[in-house]
Design a protein around this motif. Structure first.
Motif, mmCIF file in Angstrom:
data_model
loop_
_atom_site.group_PDB
_atom_site.id
_atom_site.type_symbol
_atom_site.label_atom_id
_atom_site.label_comp_id
_atom_site.label_asym_id
_atom_site.label_seq_id
_atom_site.Cartn_x
_atom_site.Cartn_y
_atom_site.Cartn_z
ATOM 1 N N ILE A 55 0.856 -1.187 0.000
ATOM 2 C CA ILE A 55 0.000 0.000 0.000
ATOM 3 C C ILE A 55 0.891 1.236 0.000
ATOM 4 O O ILE A 55 1.810 1.334 0.816
ATOM 5 N N LEU A 56 0.624 2.174 -0.893
ATOM 6 C CA LEU A 56 1.411 3.408 -0.931
ATOM 7 C C LEU A 56 0.478 4.591 -0.656
ATOM 8 O O LEU A 56 -0.591 4.702 -1.262
ATOM 9 N N ILE A 57 0.903 5.470 0.263
ATOM 10 C CA ILE A 57 0.113 6.672 0.547
ATOM 11 C C ILE A 57 0.790 7.876 -0.123
ATOM 12 O O ILE A 57 1.951 8.179 0.147
ATOM 13 N N ASP A 58 0.058 8.533 -0.999
ATOM 14 C CA ASP A 58 0.485 9.725 -1.750
ATOM 15 C C ASP A 58 1.709 9.442 -2.640
ATOM 16 O O ASP A 58 2.349 8.390 -2.522
ATOM 17 N N SER A 59 1.999 10.395 -3.549
ATOM 18 C CA SER A 59 3.020 10.093 -4.580
ATOM 19 C C SER A 59 3.896 11.290 -4.940
ATOM 20 O O SER A 59 4.609 11.240 -5.948
ATOM 21 N N GLY A 60 3.846 12.369 -4.157
ATOM 22 C CA GLY A 60 4.690 13.524 -4.483
ATOM 23 C C GLY A 60 4.199 14.266 -5.718
ATOM 24 O O GLY A 60 3.050 14.112 -6.142
ATOM 25 N N ASP A 97 -2.618 -1.155 -3.525
ATOM 26 C CA ASP A 97 -3.540 -0.105 -3.066
ATOM 27 C C ASP A 97 -2.782 1.213 -2.968
ATOM 28 O O ASP A 97 -1.672 1.257 -2.430
ATOM 29 N N HIS A 98 -3.392 2.265 -3.481
ATOM 30 C CA HIS A 98 -2.766 3.589 -3.466
ATOM 31 C C HIS A 98 -3.769 4.539 -2.805
ATOM 32 O O HIS A 98 -4.831 4.807 -3.368
ATOM 33 N N ILE A 99 -3.421 4.969 -1.584
ATOM 34 C CA ILE A 99 -4.330 5.867 -0.860
ATOM 35 C C ILE A 99 -3.887 7.297 -1.132
ATOM 36 O O ILE A 99 -2.706 7.632 -0.937
ATOM 37 N N THR A 186 -8.782 21.088 2.983
ATOM 38 C CA THR A 186 -9.564 20.930 1.757
ATOM 39 C C THR A 186 -10.683 19.965 2.110
ATOM 40 O O THR A 186 -10.560 19.212 3.082
ATOM 41 N N SER A 187 -11.739 19.966 1.357
ATOM 42 C CA SER A 187 -12.865 19.105 1.711
ATOM 43 C C SER A 187 -12.470 17.631 1.568
ATOM 44 O O SER A 187 -11.939 17.230 0.532
ATOM 45 N N GLY A 188 -12.711 16.835 2.605
ATOM 46 C CA GLY A 188 -12.502 15.390 2.506
ATOM 47 C C GLY A 188 -11.057 14.936 2.488
ATOM 48 O O GLY A 188 -10.731 13.953 1.825
ATOM 49 N N GLN A 189 -10.172 15.617 3.230
ATOM 50 C CA GLN A 189 -8.787 15.118 3.325
ATOM 51 C C GLN A 189 -8.785 13.840 4.186
ATOM 52 O O GLN A 189 -9.284 13.839 5.319
ATOM 53 N N VAL A 190 -8.215 12.763 3.641
ATOM 54 C CA VAL A 190 -8.134 11.492 4.360
ATOM 55 C C VAL A 190 -6.831 11.443 5.154
ATOM 56 O O VAL A 190 -5.758 11.698 4.602
ATOM 57 N N ILE A 191 -6.939 11.154 6.448
ATOM 58 C CA ILE A 191 -5.742 10.988 7.279
ATOM 59 C C ILE A 191 -5.686 9.517 7.715
ATOM 60 O O ILE A 191 -6.438 9.090 8.598
#
Ligand SMILES: [Zn+2]
Length: 278
Positions: A55-60, A97-99, A186-191
């Protein structure tokens, strides 16, 4: 489960915009600016290997916009998304999975690239791409304020190539990974909150970009609803202190992880450390 920090390079942003109403005389003691008043900021992704899942979170920020665009952000550092993944023995096709915490260009730019024919392709073509429904709607019908941060070429291919999975509510989205949603930046930022043995590691994204943003009034001018950010931070910091969370900082060029303590001034930084030492 194994966790790896994935540095993708740094960018520079205006110090005033990073610290909002806090005067420079105060914030610069916490986070330095260069002679042009720019703060150097990391773009640090997180790789989670959990059983069969990668699983990778964000990509720069990626590299597909013209130099004219990147000139404003003074990209620097030797790391890149693919180089850092490869150091962990992971190829883009392995990502399941890419969150995406949100769809601002410095969080999703690496997720889409331009191939030799000039067409847009997903970097992680086998991965389910997780985005909150609120953020998807917000980013695909952008307001004038955020329009320059939501670039169509970073966003639309995810849906066109059939890989978009919308997160409609807070809760566990994958085993050991819970999505909390905050709306001030921002609306709906996932943490994402990751259960890591006995500990919880939280990917802070733009809810808390650097350790200098821990005191409640240190809110970025980029945030669309700063009063909501104040509430978001109060709530998050209280939870984090109570549960001894490890905060994984995406943008702090000096500090990868930290935890918190209660002082007479409020909740403050306790220790800083690297992910591999936690
Ligand atoms: Zn952002």
């Amino acid at each position: 489960m194994q966790l790896y920090a994935i540095p993708t390079g740094n960018l520079k942003l205006d110090g005033g915009a990073m610290f909002g109403v806090v005067p420079k005389g105060i914030w610069q003691k916490q986070y330095p600016a260069d002679e042009n008043n720019l703060c150097n900021l990391a773009m640090r992704s997180l790789l989670i290997i959990d059983g069969d899942r990668k699983i990778l979170i964000d990509s720069g920020v990626g590299r597909k916009q013209p130099d004219k665009f990147f000139k404003h952000y003074d990209l620097n550092g030797d790391d890149s998304l693919l180089k850092s993944l490869s150091k962990c023995g992971v190829s883009p096709d392995d990502i399941t999975d890419h969150i995406l915490t949100h769809l601002h260009f410095d969080h999703v730019g690496g997720s889409v690239f331009r191939n030799a024919q000039g067409d847009l392709e997903l970097t992680f073509k086998n991965a389910t791409h997780w985005v909150s429904q609120a953020q998807w709607e917000w980013a695909t019908n952008p307001n004038a304020r955020e329009k320059a941060s939501f670039l169509k070429e970073n966003i639309l291919p995810i849906q066109e190539q059939g890989k978009l999975k919308l997160i409609t509510e807070e809760g566990e989205i994958l085993p050991n990974i819970t999505a909390k949603i905050y709306n001030g930046h921002t609306s709906g930022q996932v943490i994402p909150h990751i259960r890591y043995g006995e500990k919880t590691v939280v990917f802070m994204a733009d809810l808390l970009p650097t350790t200098a943003h821990i005191p409640i009034p240190y809110v970025m001018s980029y945030d669309t609803q700063p009063l909501i950010t104040l509430e978001d931070k109060q709530q998050f910091l209280t939870d984090a202190l109570e549960n001894d969370y490890i905060l994984f900082l995406q943008h702090d060029v000096f500090t990868e992880c930290c935890n918190l303590k209660l002082t007479e001034k409020g909740i403050r930084l306790k220790d800083t450390f690297n992910l591999k030492d936690c």
